[in-house]
Design a protein around this motif. Structure first.
Motif, PDB file in Angstrom:
ATOM      1  N   TYR A 163     -32.600  29.490  22.113  1.00 38.67           N
ATOM      2  CA  TYR A 163     -32.799  30.936  21.957  1.00 38.67           C
ATOM      3  C   TYR A 163     -33.918  31.211  20.956  1.00 38.67           C
ATOM      4  O   TYR A 163     -34.823  32.011  21.206  1.00 38.67           O
ATOM      5  N   TYR A 195     -33.622  29.116  30.040  1.00 40.69           N
ATOM      6  CA  TYR A 195     -33.911  30.137  29.021  1.00 40.69           C
ATOM      7  C   TYR A 195     -35.385  30.511  29.016  1.00 40.69           C
ATOM      8  O   TYR A 195     -35.742  31.668  28.750  1.00 40.69           O
ATOM      9  N   GLY A 207     -31.882  44.049  32.247  1.00 44.26           N
ATOM     10  CA  GLY A 207     -30.635  44.032  31.489  1.00 44.26           C
ATOM     11  C   GLY A 207     -30.166  45.446  31.202  1.00 44.26           C
ATOM     12  O   GLY A 207     -29.659  45.750  30.120  1.00 44.26           O
ATOM     13  N   ASP A 235     -21.508  41.502  23.913  1.00 43.38           N
ATOM     14  CA  ASP A 235     -21.509  40.046  23.732  1.00 43.38           C
ATOM     15  C   ASP A 235     -20.970  39.662  22.352  1.00 43.38           C
ATOM     16  O   ASP A 235     -20.210  38.695  22.226  1.00 43.38           O
ATOM     17  N   THR A 280     -30.019  36.398  26.643  1.00 43.75           N
ATOM     18  CA  THR A 280     -28.689  36.023  26.168  1.00 43.75           C
ATOM     19  C   THR A 280     -28.822  34.941  25.122  1.00 43.75           C
ATOM     20  O   THR A 280     -29.828  34.224  25.069  1.00 43.75           O
TER      21      THR A 280
END
Length: 263
Positions: A157, A112, A14, A194, A95
């Protein structure tokens, strides 16, 4: 202060935007060379060239999906080909999510899990042998305060970041004998692209005051009453990578402006 990072090699996932790019800049400023991984090839190439030119280091871009075995293999191969391995691994790619447990399908949970957990597992398996050959190394996992203080709207998440935190601890115990220090960082509110994108979308029908919206989020959650910049968080990553943090092993550090409500 010399942090002992000159000519070290850091792999950052990332790495083309937000926190990952800020960490890349911070390490490059200390003289570390980079292997930057991200999915958007054009942006990745441009940022790698900019950081390399600005700081006089090498920055190798690897356009791939780190959530796949093939993507992880590409990163490992690039580090080996360009530098003979790596001294530092920053597992940063990730994310947010938005779902309910009752409605989220298996496929979303699995995607995820691959991104937040298995990417870190595969990169550790691939890069730790080279760290051993080089005499040691550092692995940092970018998890989230949500690993221990969940937000209601992103259960997937929350769960996968908690798993990443536990993986960090167990990996730390396994590889410290090889002089490889593993730690986890749980950020709070960091002003990434984001967050700006989400706030802009949420305020589009009410005047577009995304900054005001985020100020409200900070007031609600963070006693410091503001978001951190990615650079503020990156400073802590750089410190943990350095030879000034040699007794930091197997811990989780909160960089959250006081957001954590427990001791």
């Amino acid at each position: 202060m010399d942090l002992g990072l000159r000519d070290k090699v850091a792999v950052i996932t990332g790495g083309s935007i937000g926190i990952g790019l800020a960490v890349a800049e911070g390490l490059a400023a200390e003289g570390a060379h980079l292997v930057l991984a991200a999915r958007q090839a054009d942006r990745l190439q441009a940022e790698a060239e900019r950081v390399a030119a600005q700081h006089g280091v090498r920055a190798v871009p690897v356009a791939c999906d780190v959530a796949t075995p093939e993507g992880a293999a590409e990163i490992i191969a690039a580090a080996e080909s360009a530098f003979g391995g790596a001294d530092i691994l920053i597992n940063n790619a990730g994310t947010g999510s938005n779902e309910t447990i009752m409605e989220a399908p298996d496929e979303k949970w699995q995607s995820y899990w691959e991104l937040h957990v298995m990417a870190a597992v595969r990169l550790a398996r691939g890069l730790v042998p080279g760290m051993r050959r080089r005499g040691g190394g550092v692995i940092l996992h970018n998890a989230s305060i949500c690993a221990v203080q969940p937000l209601w709207y992103e259960p997937i998440y929350n769960v996968t970041k908690a798993a990443l935190m536990m993986f960090s601890k167990t990996l730390a115990n396994e590889v410290i004998k090889d002089n490889i220090r593993v730690n986890c960082i749980n950020p709070g509110l960091i002003l990434t692209p984001d967050w700006k994108k989400t706030a802009t979308q949420l305020t589009a029908d009410t005047g577009g005051d995304w900054e005001g919206y985020l100020a409200g989020v900070a007031r609600e959650h963070a006693p410091i009453d503001r978001f951190a910049s990615p650079e503020e968080l990156a400073n802590f990553f750089v410190f943990l990578c350095s030879d000034k943090a040699t007794y930091c092993v197997g811990s989780t550090y909160f960089v959250d402006g006081g957001m954590l409500k427990t001791v």
